[in-house]
Design a protein around this motif. Structure first.
Motif, PDB file in Angstrom:
ATOM      1  N   THR A  35      32.664  21.770  85.567  1.00  6.99           N
ATOM      2  CA  THR A  35      33.180  22.566  86.679  1.00  6.99           C
ATOM      3  C   THR A  35      34.675  22.768  86.474  1.00  6.99           C
ATOM      4  OG1 THR A  35      33.206  22.789  89.103  1.00  6.99           O
ATOM      5  CG2 THR A  35      33.724  20.611  88.220  1.00  6.99           C
ATOM      6  N   VAL A  36      35.261  23.605  87.300  1.00  8.84           N
ATOM      7  CA  VAL A  36      36.714  23.765  87.299  1.00  8.84           C
ATOM      8  C   VAL A  36      37.129  24.212  88.698  1.00  8.84           C
ATOM      9  CG1 VAL A  36      36.666  26.165  86.474  1.00  8.84           C
ATOM     10  CG2 VAL A  36      38.686  24.776  86.079  1.00  8.84           C
ATOM     11  N   ALA A  37      38.229  23.636  89.174  1.00  8.63           N
ATOM     12  CA  ALA A  37      38.711  23.966  90.519  1.00  8.63           C
ATOM     13  C   ALA A  37      39.463  25.288  90.479  1.00  8.63           C
ATOM     14  CB  ALA A  37      39.633  22.854  91.024  1.00  8.63           C
ATOM     15  N   ILE A  38      39.048  26.222  91.307  1.00 11.78           N
ATOM     16  CA  ILE A  38      39.683  27.544  91.372  1.00 11.78           C
ATOM     17  C   ILE A  38      40.354  27.708  92.732  1.00 11.78           C
ATOM     18  CG2 ILE A  38      39.281  30.037  91.324  1.00 11.78           C
ATOM     19  CD1 ILE A  38      38.570  28.794  88.719  1.00 11.78           C
ATOM     20  N   GLY A  39      41.638  27.984  92.699  1.00 10.36           N
ATOM     21  CA  GLY A  39      42.370  28.219  93.943  1.00 10.36           C
ATOM     22  C   GLY A  39      42.939  29.621  94.038  1.00 10.36           C
ATOM     23  N   ALA A  40      42.858  30.388  92.924  1.00  7.39           N
ATOM     24  CA  ALA A  40      43.445  31.734  92.907  1.00  7.39           C
ATOM     25  C   ALA A  40      42.401  32.767  93.318  1.00  7.39           C
ATOM     26  CB  ALA A  40      43.981  32.050  91.507  1.00  7.39           C
ATOM     27  N   PHE A  41      42.455  33.199  94.564  1.00  8.69           N
ATOM     28  CA  PHE A  41      41.544  34.242  95.063  1.00  8.69           C
ATOM     29  C   PHE A  41      42.131  34.811  96.340  1.00  8.69           C
ATOM     30  CE2 PHE A  41      39.881  29.975  96.118  1.00  8.69           C
ATOM     31  CZ  PHE A  41      40.062  29.968  97.497  1.00  8.69           C
ATOM     32  N   GLY A  63      39.160  38.372  89.014  1.00  5.85           N
ATOM     33  CA  GLY A  63      38.331  38.632  87.842  1.00  5.85           C
ATOM     34  C   GLY A  63      38.089  37.426  86.953  1.00  5.85           C
ATOM     35  N   GLN A  64      38.208  36.226  87.490  1.00  6.70           N
ATOM     36  CA  GLN A  64      37.975  35.026  86.659  1.00  6.70           C
ATOM     37  C   GLN A  64      36.482  34.967  86.322  1.00  6.70           C
ATOM     38  OE1 GLN A  64      40.586  31.542  87.498  1.00  6.70           O
ATOM     39  NE2 GLN A  64      40.908  32.546  89.465  1.00  6.70           N
ATOM     40  N   GLU A  65      36.192  35.276  85.041  1.00  9.51           N
ATOM     41  CA  GLU A  65      34.810  35.599  84.675  1.00  9.51           C
ATOM     42  C   GLU A  65      33.865  34.411  84.738  1.00  9.51           C
ATOM     43  OE1 GLU A  65      37.376  35.741  82.626  1.00  9.51           O
ATOM     44  OE2 GLU A  65      36.878  34.351  81.015  1.00  9.51           O
ATOM     45  N   PHE A  66      34.412  33.182  84.636  1.00 11.93           N
ATOM     46  CA  PHE A  66      33.478  32.035  84.670  1.00 11.93           C
ATOM     47  C   PHE A  66      32.800  31.911  86.034  1.00 11.93           C
ATOM     48  CE2 PHE A  66      37.384  30.070  86.100  1.00 11.93           C
ATOM     49  CZ  PHE A  66      38.326  30.506  85.168  1.00 11.93           C
ATOM     50  N   ILE A  67      33.383  32.537  87.084  1.00 17.27           N
ATOM     51  CA  ILE A  67      32.728  32.528  88.403  1.00 17.27           C
ATOM     52  C   ILE A  67      31.442  33.348  88.334  1.00 17.27           C
ATOM     53  CG2 ILE A  67      32.961  33.307  90.810  1.00 17.27           C
ATOM     54  CD1 ILE A  67      35.946  32.627  90.591  1.00 17.27           C
ATOM     55  N   ILE A  74      32.680  16.629  93.038  1.00 23.32           N
ATOM     56  CA  ILE A  74      31.927  17.648  92.277  1.00 23.32           C
ATOM     57  C   ILE A  74      32.202  17.484  90.781  1.00 23.32           C
ATOM     58  CG2 ILE A  74      31.639  20.137  91.892  1.00 23.32           C
ATOM     59  CD1 ILE A  74      32.214  20.473  94.948  1.00 23.32           C
ATOM     60  N   TYR A  75      33.460  17.209  90.429  1.00 20.21           N
ATOM     61  CA  TYR A  75      33.763  16.924  89.008  1.00 20.21           C
ATOM     62  C   TYR A  75      32.932  15.744  88.513  1.00 20.21           C
ATOM     63  CZ  TYR A  75      37.842  19.956  88.144  1.00 20.21           C
ATOM     64  OH  TYR A  75      38.660  21.027  87.911  1.00 20.21           O
ATOM     65  N   LEU A  76      32.882  14.663  89.314  1.00 17.01           N
ATOM     66  CA  LEU A  76      32.174  13.451  88.877  1.00 17.01           C
ATOM     67  C   LEU A  76      30.677  13.721  88.740  1.00 17.01           C
ATOM     68  CD1 LEU A  76      34.019  10.822  91.114  1.00 17.01           C
ATOM     69  CD2 LEU A  76      34.196  11.062  88.627  1.00 17.01           C
ATOM     70  N   LEU A 105      39.038  27.375 100.485  1.00 18.86           N
ATOM     71  CA  LEU A 105      40.081  26.585  99.824  1.00 18.86           C
ATOM     72  C   LEU A 105      39.827  26.421  98.328  1.00 18.86           C
ATOM     73  CD1 LEU A 105      40.656  23.731 102.450  1.00 18.86           C
ATOM     74  CD2 LEU A 105      42.001  25.808 102.123  1.00 18.86           C
ATOM     75  N   TYR A 106      38.578  26.253  97.973  1.00 24.18           N
ATOM     76  CA  TYR A 106      38.232  26.049  96.560  1.00 24.18           C
ATOM     77  C   TYR A 106      36.987  26.851  96.220  1.00 24.18           C
ATOM     78  CZ  TYR A 106      40.702  21.991  94.417  1.00 24.18           C
ATOM     79  OH  TYR A 106      41.594  21.145  93.822  1.00 24.18           O
ATOM     80  N   ILE A 107      36.971  27.421  95.022  1.00 25.53           N
ATOM     81  CA  ILE A 107      35.722  27.884  94.408  1.00 25.53           C
ATOM     82  C   ILE A 107      35.508  26.988  93.199  1.00 25.53           C
ATOM     83  CG2 ILE A 107      34.489  29.769  93.267  1.00 25.53           C
ATOM     84  CD1 ILE A 107      36.342  31.741  94.716  1.00 25.53           C
TER      85      ILE A 107
HETATM   86  C1  LIG Z   1      44.550  23.572  93.548  1.00 29.64           C
HETATM   87  C2  LIG Z   1      44.242  24.077  92.169  1.00 29.64           C
HETATM   88  C3  LIG Z   1      43.926  25.408  91.977  1.00 29.64           C
HETATM   89  C4  LIG Z   1      43.624  25.893  90.702  1.00 29.64           C
HETATM   90  N1  LIG Z   1      43.276  27.190  90.526  1.00 29.64           N
HETATM   91  C5  LIG Z   1      42.915  27.625  89.302  1.00 29.64           C
HETATM   92  C6  LIG Z   1      42.469  28.954  89.107  1.00 29.64           C
HETATM   93  O1  LIG Z   1      42.371  29.759  90.033  1.00 29.64           O
HETATM   94  N2  LIG Z   1      42.100  29.312  87.835  1.00 29.64           N
HETATM   95  C7  LIG Z   1      42.155  28.430  86.791  1.00 29.64           C
HETATM   96  O2  LIG Z   1      41.788  28.806  85.656  1.00 29.64           O
HETATM   97  N3  LIG Z   1      42.576  27.175  86.947  1.00 29.64           N
HETATM   98  C8  LIG Z   1      42.949  26.752  88.179  1.00 29.64           C
HETATM   99  N4  LIG Z   1      43.367  25.474  88.355  1.00 29.64           N
HETATM  100  C9  LIG Z   1      43.423  24.591  87.179  1.00 29.64           C
HETATM  101  C10 LIG Z   1      42.036  24.106  86.786  1.00 29.64           C
HETATM  102  O3  LIG Z   1      41.386  23.564  87.901  1.00 29.64           O
HETATM  103  C11 LIG Z   1      42.110  23.038  85.683  1.00 29.64           C
HETATM  104  O4  LIG Z   1      42.779  21.939  86.168  1.00 29.64           O
HETATM  105  C12 LIG Z   1      42.809  23.580  84.469  1.00 29.64           C
HETATM  106  O5  LIG Z   1      42.135  24.749  84.069  1.00 29.64           O
HETATM  107  C13 LIG Z   1      42.824  22.543  83.329  1.00 29.64           C
HETATM  108  O6  LIG Z   1      41.520  22.262  82.956  1.00 29.64           O
HETATM  109  P1  LIG Z   1      41.224  21.553  81.548  1.00 29.64           P
HETATM  110  O7  LIG Z   1      42.059  20.323  81.534  1.00 29.64           O
HETATM  111  O8  LIG Z   1      39.755  21.238  81.599  1.00 29.64           O
HETATM  112  O9  LIG Z   1      41.586  22.545  80.515  1.00 29.64           O
HETATM  113  C14 LIG Z   1      43.665  24.991  89.610  1.00 29.64           C
HETATM  114  C15 LIG Z   1      43.962  23.656  89.807  1.00 29.64           C
HETATM  115  C16 LIG Z   1      44.247  23.191  91.065  1.00 29.64           C
HETATM  116  C17 LIG Z   1      44.560  21.728  91.248  1.00 29.64           C
END
Ligand SMILES: Cc1cc2nc3c(=O)[nH]c(=O)nc-3n(C[C@H](O)[C@H](O)[C@H](O)COP(=O)(O)O)c2cc1C
Length: 120
Positions: free
Chosen positions: A87-93, A33-37, A76-78, A111-113
């Motif tokens: 952007t933000v790396a999402i690994g929880a799914f 339910g991570q709403e930013f997706i 993608i961040y760059l 691996l990543y969203i």
């Molecule tokens: C492998 C990996 C998986 C991540 N998964 C999540 C995630 O599912 N949800 C989330 O909010 N942040 C996740 N993060 C953390 C964010 O990518 C980010 O680093 C964190 O929210 C800090 O961002 P900020 O410094 O811009 O606040 C993950 C980071 C890594 C390296």
């Protein structure tokens, strides 16, 4: 581009429509339910095909896929930063649910969203 799930083809460097329609809500549900997706106009989902990479590198291929997804994520961040986006790396799914939403075969390991949009 119309709403949908697009597949990126590495050799042609092109996108083709894979599934019609907005999949963001289902994708967000598959990611706890991570709403930013759901809120982001674009979600990039990076998957590994271990069968392909281990053909070249044997069992170390899995390790290389994990290292490379970090490189791709950093790019993608760059790029989003250059474009004034975020952007933000999402690994929880849940892998299986993500595969269902995207209609991917079992061999694809998400691996990543990475949602891309304007920073709140
Ligand atoms: C492998 C990996 C998986 C991540 N998964 C999540 C995630 O599912 N949800 C989330 O909010 N942040 C996740 N993060 C953390 C964010 O990518 C980010 O680093 C964190 O929210 C800090 O961002 P900020 O410094 O811009 O606040 C993950 C980071 C890594 C390296």
């Amino acid at each position: 581009m119309s709403e949908g799930v697009y597949r990126y083809h590495i050799v042609q460097h092109s996108l083709t429509l894979h599934r019609r329609g907005d999949a963001r809500l289902d994708l967000a549900r598959a990611a706890l339910g991570q709403e930013f997706i759901y809120e982001a106009p674009l979600d990039i989902v990076i998957c590994a095909l271990y069968q392909r990479i281990t053909l070249d590198y044997g069992s170390r291929g899995e390790r290389y896929a994990h290292i490379e997804v970090g490189h791709a994520g950093q790019n993608i961040y760059l790029q989003t930063s250059v474009l004034g986006l975020a952007t933000v790396a999402i690994g929880a799914f849940h892998d299986e649910q993500v595969r269902e939403v995207l209609r991917l075969d079992k061999q694809y390991k998400p691996l990543y969203i990475m949602p891309v949009g304007k920073s709140a």
